[in-house]
Scaffold this active site. Structure first.
Site, short mmCIF file in Angstrom:
data_model
loop_
_atom_site.label_atom_id
_atom_site.label_comp_id
_atom_site.label_asym_id
_atom_site.label_seq_id
_atom_site.Cartn_x
_atom_site.Cartn_y
_atom_site.Cartn_z
N ASP A 334 35.59 -15.79 83.88
CA ASP A 334 35.28 -14.59 83.12
C ASP A 334 33.89 -14.11 83.52
O ASP A 334 33.17 -14.76 84.28
CB ASP A 334 35.36 -14.88 81.61
N GLU A 530 35.05 -7.92 71.73
CA GLU A 530 34.53 -9.28 71.59
C GLU A 530 33.06 -9.28 71.20
O GLU A 530 32.32 -8.35 71.48
CB GLU A 530 34.73 -10.03 72.90
#
Length: 753
Positions: A334, A530
């Protein structure tokens, strides 16, 4: 692996002879230029320079020959690559970090991405395609001419592109309980992504969200493993029946591996503190199914499992994912996640070695690529990262590039550019919105609303395309306002009624009186993604919503609430004031789908993908945990349930407990098929469980969702899950499956528990 739906297969066949011809002459010229630089030459028969398949003209080396098997091409290319070539393939960088753009070739970079806030100007499909082609031409201008692969977070449509079709976020798609619909959505997204040149989408998110405080809850299809597992059909939609088997094949990403939806307290990037048995039972099944479907890449999670970060977890990544599950694609990190391993800002060689040795094949750097490459080279030179690991990572990455056809078709297929935001895709999105609506309350049958009534509409999300689309909408966190093109819920309402002048709108509920048929309040959350989306404290409505609702209640007009949110909210105290409650989730750009349900053009069919809490203090609350919810997992009302039992039944009434099962062939292809079985409670009272069985006739079931199954002596028995076993009289549920072999004419039998 489930094949494309018929309409997609037809498009694939129609396009197959068009796309390669447009791109291959470019490849031939670029390869010739590369050979001139390196001094390599090869004899090419003159007849290969002409004709419909001019790719053979470029096939001067084995890896450039599309007629050879992919493993042979990979072997040949690997043998020609320098260490710098190989390290570059393992490097993914943010587009805007490329200064100058020539660094893409100079450092042999293998992949480029656009982060959540990375864009082009002007932001439209044409500019995105032009940008992609410019970068790809730069990547191809290297001695070996290895194309880059471009990644982007197309998580609910091609959401970075203004004007693209935005579908409901995953939580809404989970409410549809319709894997075939989700596969069609994946196909539409692939076409829009391909129309901008991009080859790789960081989707689908297969997390199993277990605590609604988590800011990524809306990226989950549901709280039970069965629901995200069934929705891996999105992978097939994106990639096609086989990766690169037709045009508009986009590499899919199963993310985030593993357990990010189960962190303690629902903390983003937190620690999932559970046993291995629970990790495997709850969080692993969707990834296992994605691997079976041939997903091309897997992205790791920022989170940890019992204190060890996923990016450093060799057991989970190499032993379980690549070994036990047999994943043959490549693992990508990520955003800057490798740089987080030691808790300090800035790459270290130790962090890089740890991640690569754990099984990370491509590192999303995303900015300081020069330092990253220097450190990785140092780790290889020192023997802390073996060349065998470097070659394995390259083999996985290059295999996917070859399978995608990037060596033959490196530039944008402009025949798909016009599909971005097309009428056909918007119609599909509206269908998805309708199917995602969950009717939670409908006192007195106030819904559906009459199209001839006088309506008052209020709420901050009634006329706000940004609010109804949520995060990851033309920007990472999303924002309120007219961020893209589409139909707001208010516009959908006005378009549905007989006379739009009889619809009054005021965001705050000012000016309402008792003369309205109903008041529709569209309230809920404003966009987030997020980190910023975590709600560690209260999970209720904000003050503006509460004040708006109070004004509507004071008027005495019946209040219908449309809740726009990325998760269940704490609304227990307000619910008695509302005649109806419709959970609209984050529907995306096609607000007309919400109006379709409000006015009964389509009855609501959605079922809760999450257990609805009575209060935030219940979090985490999940199906089967013994807590008493406001609405259980799987709850969802509809219209027109029919009259009650006949007061004077015939002499042979339907037994108190009875059910039927109806088999429907959804799709078929050479060697396999997909089907759906509908179970109906035909008795006079509720049933709390059911089984369905039938003869397979030689077929072999490869996957099954919304049920559990066993096979014995050529007969399959399917049992309900914890979420769909209880059926009121007249109610229905369904399960689906894919199988090898022909469907035949099954005659399923149903038995109630």
């Amino acid at each position: 692996m489930t094949p494309l739906l018929p309409e997609a297969a037809a498009r694939r066949t129609a396009r197959r002879s068009v796309r390669p011809r447009a791109r291959r002459p470019i490849v031939a010229a670029l390869c010739a230029a590369a050979l001139a630089v390196t001094g390599l030459t090869a004899a090419v028969p003159p007849e290969r320079d002409t004709g419909p398949d001019s790719a053979r003209a470029a096939a001067v080396l084995p890896y450039q020959d599309p007629a050879l098997p992919v493993p042979q091409r990979v072997d040949d290319l690997l043998a020609r690559m320098t260490l710098d070539d190989k390290l570059g393939q393992m490097t993914q960088i943010e587009k805007d970090a490329l200064v100058p753009q020539s660094d893409l070739a100079a450092f042999r970079i293998g992949s480029v991405l656009s982060g959540g806030d990375s864009t082009v100007s002007p932001n439209n499909a044409q500019t995105w395609a032009d940008t992609y082609d410019s970068l790809q031409r730069t990547a191809l201008a290297t001695p070996l001419g290895i194309p880059m692969i471009y990644g982007i977070d197309a998580v609910h449509g091609h959401n970075a592109v203004r004007g693209a079709t935005l579908f409901p976020h995953n939580i809404g798609l989970g409410a549809t309980r319709d894997p075939a619909l989700v596969q069609r959505i994946g196909r539409a997204v692939a076409e829009e992504v391909a129309g901008t040149g991009i080859d790789w989408s960081f989707a689908p998110c297969l997390c199993v969200a277990r605590n609604d405080r988590w800011g990524r809850t809306y990226e989950s299809f549901g709280e039970t493993p069965e629901l995200p597992t069934s929705m891996t059909s999105f992978v097939t939609g994106l990639q096609g029946a086989a990766l690169g088997g037709g045009p508009a094949s986009v590499l899919a990403t199963a993310k985030h591996y593993l357990g990010d939806g189960g962190t303690t307290g629902g903390v983003d990037q937190g620690n999932t503190q559970i046993s291995e048995a629970e990790l495997r039972a709850i969080h692993l099944p969707p990834f296992q199914e994605a691997v079976k479907r041939g997903v091309g890449s897997v992205m790791l999670s920022y989170s940890s499992w019992n204190g060890v970060r996923s990016h450093a977890h060799k057991y989970l990544v190499t032993d379980v994912l690549k070994g036990e599950l047999g994943f043959t694609g490549f693992v990508v990190s990520d955003w800057a996640a490798v740089d987080q391993l030691d808790g300090q800002t800035g790459f270290t060689g130790a962090e890089i070695a740890t991640a690569v040795n754990a099984g990370v094949d491509m590192v999303m750097v995303p900015h300081d690529y020069k330092r990253f490459l220097s450190l990785l080279r140092g780790e290889v030179s020192a023997g802390r990262v073996a060349m065998a690991r470097i070659d394995d990572a390259n083999r996985r990455i290059l295999t996917k590039k070859f399978q995608l056809g990037l060596f033959e078709r490196p530039l944008t297929d402009r025949s798909y550019t016009a599909t971005v935001g097309s009428a056909a895709h918007r119609a599909l999105a509206r269908e998805a919105v309708r199917a995602s609506q969950v009717l939670l309350k409908n006192d007195g049958g106030i819904l559906p609303l009459p199209k001839t009534g006088r309506l008052f509409v209020a709420g901050k999300s009634a006329d706000d395309i940004g609010n109804q689309s949520g995060g990851w909408t033309v920007g990472w966190q999303g924002r309120s306002g007219p961020v893209t093109e589409g139909t707001t819920i208010l516009q959908g309402i006005r378009g549905a009624v007989a006379d739009p002048s009889r619809v009054t709108y005021d965001r705050y509920g000012n000016g309402i009186d008792g003369g309205y048929t109903a008041a529709v309040a569209v309230v809920g959350e404003t966009p987030y993604a997020e980190m910023r989306g975590d709600r560690p404290d209260g999970m209720g409505l904000d003050q503006e919503d509460l004040q708006t609702l109070a004004r509507l209640k004071a008027s005495g007009v019946p209040v219908v609430v449309v809740l726009v949110s990325g998760r269940p909210l704490d609304i227990t105290a307000q619910l008695p004031d509302w005649k109806a409650l419709l959970a609209a989730w984050l529907p995306g750009t096609e607000g007309g789908g919400v109006a379709d349900v409000l006015f009964g053009v389509h009855a609501p069919t959605g079922k809760l993908p999450m257990t609805w809490m009575r209060g935030a203090s219940q979090q985490p609350i999940n199906d089967g945990d013994g807590k008493s919810p406001l609405f259980p997992y799987g709850h969802g009302l509809t219209y027109g349930t029919g009259p009650g039992p006949d007061p004077d039944p015939e002499p042979d009434p339907t037994p108190a407990k009875a059910c039927t099962a109806t088999h429907k062939l959804v799709n078929s292809w050479p060697g396999g098929h997909q089907a759906e079985v509908t179970v109906k409670n035909t008795g006079t009272g509720p049933i709390t469980g059911w089984t369905v069985d039938w003869e397979l006739g030689g077929a072999t079931v490869t996957s099954l969702w919304n049920g559990t199954h066993t096979v014995a002596n050529g007969r399959i028995t399917v049992r309900n899950t914890s979420s769909n076993g209880t059926l009121a009289a007249g109610a229905t549920t369904s399960f689906g499956y894919t199988a090898n072999g022909t469907a035949g004419t099954p005659a399923p039998r149903c038995a109630p528990a």
